[in-house]
Motif scaffolding. Structure first.
Motif, mmCIF file in Angstrom:
data_model
loop_
_atom_site.group_PDB
_atom_site.id
_atom_site.type_symbol
_atom_site.label_atom_id
_atom_site.label_comp_id
_atom_site.label_asym_id
_atom_site.label_seq_id
_atom_site.Cartn_x
_atom_site.Cartn_y
_atom_site.Cartn_z
ATOM 1 N N ARG A 22 0.835 -1.194 0.000
ATOM 2 C CA ARG A 22 0.000 0.000 0.000
ATOM 3 C C ARG A 22 0.871 1.245 0.000
ATOM 4 O O ARG A 22 1.866 1.325 0.727
ATOM 5 C CB ARG A 22 -0.908 0.003 1.223
ATOM 6 C CG ARG A 22 -1.878 1.156 1.246
ATOM 7 C CD ARG A 22 -2.781 1.047 2.449
ATOM 8 N NE ARG A 22 -3.720 2.164 2.485
ATOM 9 C CZ ARG A 22 -4.623 2.329 3.447
ATOM 10 N NH1 ARG A 22 -4.695 1.432 4.456
ATOM 11 N NH2 ARG A 22 -5.438 3.358 3.405
ATOM 12 N N PHE A 23 0.448 2.209 -0.795
ATOM 13 C CA PHE A 23 1.224 3.444 -0.904
ATOM 14 C C PHE A 23 0.987 4.306 0.329
ATOM 15 O O PHE A 23 -0.149 4.531 0.742
ATOM 16 C CB PHE A 23 0.821 4.216 -2.155
ATOM 17 C CG PHE A 23 1.491 5.551 -2.279
ATOM 18 C CD1 PHE A 23 2.815 5.658 -2.684
ATOM 19 C CD2 PHE A 23 0.794 6.723 -1.981
ATOM 20 C CE1 PHE A 23 3.421 6.892 -2.791
ATOM 21 C CE2 PHE A 23 1.411 7.954 -2.087
ATOM 22 C CZ PHE A 23 2.731 8.045 -2.495
ATOM 23 N N GLN A 24 2.025 4.738 0.916
ATOM 24 C CA GLN A 24 1.979 5.620 2.075
ATOM 25 C C GLN A 24 2.680 6.911 1.712
ATOM 26 O O GLN A 24 3.861 6.922 1.389
ATOM 27 C CB GLN A 24 2.660 4.962 3.295
ATOM 28 C CG GLN A 24 1.983 3.726 3.803
ATOM 29 C CD GLN A 24 0.640 4.053 4.466
ATOM 30 O OE1 GLN A 24 0.413 5.179 4.875
ATOM 31 N NE2 GLN A 24 -0.231 3.053 4.560
ATOM 32 N N SER A 25 1.893 8.032 1.753
ATOM 33 C CA SER A 25 2.452 9.324 1.398
ATOM 34 C C SER A 25 3.289 9.858 2.554
ATOM 35 O O SER A 25 2.973 9.641 3.727
ATOM 36 C CB SER A 25 1.334 10.314 1.062
ATOM 37 O OG SER A 25 1.876 11.585 0.793
ATOM 38 N N SER A 26 4.329 10.536 2.193
ATOM 39 C CA SER A 26 5.183 11.148 3.213
ATOM 40 C C SER A 26 4.609 12.483 3.708
ATOM 41 O O SER A 26 5.103 13.037 4.692
ATOM 42 C CB SER A 26 6.589 11.375 2.636
ATOM 43 O OG SER A 26 6.508 12.230 1.491
ATOM 44 N N ARG A 27 3.559 12.979 3.063
ATOM 45 C CA ARG A 27 2.939 14.249 3.454
ATOM 46 C C ARG A 27 1.843 14.006 4.495
ATOM 47 O O ARG A 27 1.565 12.872 4.865
ATOM 48 C CB ARG A 27 2.360 14.956 2.230
ATOM 49 C CG ARG A 27 3.420 15.288 1.182
ATOM 50 C CD ARG A 27 2.793 15.996 -0.007
ATOM 51 N NE ARG A 27 3.785 16.313 -1.015
ATOM 52 C CZ ARG A 27 4.531 17.408 -1.023
ATOM 53 N NH1 ARG A 27 4.389 18.299 -0.049
ATOM 54 N NH2 ARG A 27 5.431 17.628 -1.971
ATOM 55 N N ALA A 28 1.195 15.130 4.924
ATOM 56 C CA ALA A 28 0.130 15.044 5.923
ATOM 57 C C ALA A 28 -1.091 14.364 5.310
ATOM 58 O O ALA A 28 -1.291 14.373 4.091
ATOM 59 C CB ALA A 28 -0.232 16.443 6.407
ATOM 60 N N PRO A 29 -1.924 13.744 6.114
ATOM 61 C CA PRO A 29 -3.127 13.096 5.584
ATOM 62 C C PRO A 29 -4.075 14.099 4.945
ATOM 63 O O PRO A 29 -4.037 15.298 5.230
ATOM 64 C CB PRO A 29 -3.745 12.429 6.813
ATOM 65 C CG PRO A 29 -3.204 13.200 7.975
ATOM 66 C CD PRO A 29 -1.821 13.604 7.573
#
Length: 258
Positions: A22-29
Motif C-alpha cells: 500500500r502506498f503511504q504518502s510522506s505528506r500530511a493526511p
C-alpha cells in the motif's frame, strides 16, 4: 469445422495478480473537515488543512460522540426521576391529597337535574336596597378629590374651539343666504306682452340693419365707409344675440338699481 479444437474444451486458469504494498504518502493526511463528535468543544472543524496532529487541546472526538454514554449494569430504572418529582409544592391549595377535591364533581348522566325551581325574589329591588344600605367607602386623606382640582367644572378647551368653528360656519351660511335673497329680490318677471313688443322691435331693427349691410359694396374706399361698415356689423350681431336670449318662454330681468 474450421476453428474447432479439443484444446478449446479445457479452460485456462487465469494467473493470480500479485498486489503490491500500500502506498503511504510522506505528506500530511488528506483533509476531512468533519464536525462529527465535536459538540460541546471549542474545536469547530477537525483536520481541515490535513494537520498531522490534533491542533486543539480538546479531543476531536469524544468517547460519547457516537452513541451516547455507556450504560453499565449498575443503572436501575427504579431510580429514574418520576413525574413532577422536581417540583416543590408551596401553595396550601395545591398541597391536597388524591382524595381531596377542589370543586364539586361533574354530575353523572344518570343524575337528573332538579326541575321547576322558582323564586319570588325581585333582584332589581334587592340590588337597590343593598346599595342604599351599604356603607360608603371612606375617602383617604392622601387621595385627592375631584372637586379639589383647579379645572373642576370648567369647560374643556376643545369644546370652546368646536363652538367657535360652528359659529363661524353658521355665520358664513347666513351671509350667503342673505346675499342670495337680496339677489332674488332684484329679479322680476317680464310680462308676455312686453316680451312680444321687444321681440317685434328687435326683429324690425335686424331687418333694417341686414338690408343696409347687404347694400354695402365689397370695396371700401374711405376710412369713414370702413368704420360705418364695422359699426353696422357689430350692431347686427348684438341684435341677433338679443333675439336668441329673448326667445324663451319665461324671462326674468335684473334691476341693478335696487
Amino acid at each position: 469445422m474450421s476453428g474447432e479444437s479439443v484444446y478449446n474444451v479445457i479452460q485456462e486458469v487465469p494467473a493470480a495478480s500479485v498486489k503490491g504494498a500500500r502506498f503511504q504518502s510522506s505528506r500530511a493526511p488528506a483533509p476531512t473537515a468533519s464536525t462529527f463528535g465535536l459538540h460541546g468543544t471549542s474545536v469547530v472543524l477537525g483536520n481541515v488543512a490535513g494537520e498531522p496532529a490534533t491542533a486543539s487541546v480538546h479531543p476531536q472526538k469524544k468517547s460519547t460522540g457516537s452513541f451516547g454514554r455507556t450504560v453499565l449494569s449498575d443503572v436501575s430504572t427504579a431510580d429514574f426521576l418520576k413525574k413532577s418529582g422536581s417540583q416543590q409544592i408551596t401553595s396550601p391549595v395545591l398541597a391536597t391529597t388524591k382524595h381531596e377535591k377542589l370543586k364539586a364533581p361533574i354530575p353523572k348522566k344518570e343524575e337528573k337535574p332538579v326541575m321547576g325551581l322558582k323564586t319570588d325574589k325581585n333582584f332589581v329591588v334587592a340590588n337597590a336596597v343593598e346599595n342604599i344600605l351599604s356603607i360608603p367607602k371612606k375617602q383617604s386623606a392622601q387621595q385627592p378629590r375631584a372637586v379639589d382640582r383647579a379645572d373642576y367644572g370648567a369647560v374643556p378647551e376643545y369644546i370652546s374651539k368646536i363652538k367657535t368653528e360652528l359659529k363661524t360656519q353658521y355665520s358664513l351660511v347666513d351671509s350667503y343666504k342673505q346675499r342670495k335673497a337680496q339677489d332674488e329680490e332684484r329679479y322680476s318677471l317680464l310680462d308676455s306682452a312686453e316680451v312680444q313688443q321687444l321681440r317685434y322691435s328687435l326683429q324690425r331693427r335686424w331687418e333694417v340693419l341686414n338690408k343696409e349691410f347687404q347694400t354695402m359694396g365689397f370695396s371700401v374706399e374711405t376710412y369713414s365707409q370702413k368704420r360705418h361698415q364695422d359699426d353696422v356689423e357689430k350692431e347686427l350681431r348684438a341684435v341677433e344675440a338679443a333675439l336668441q336670449k329673448i326667445n324663451k318662454p319665461v324671462i326674468y330681468i335684473y334691476d341693478d338699481t335696487r
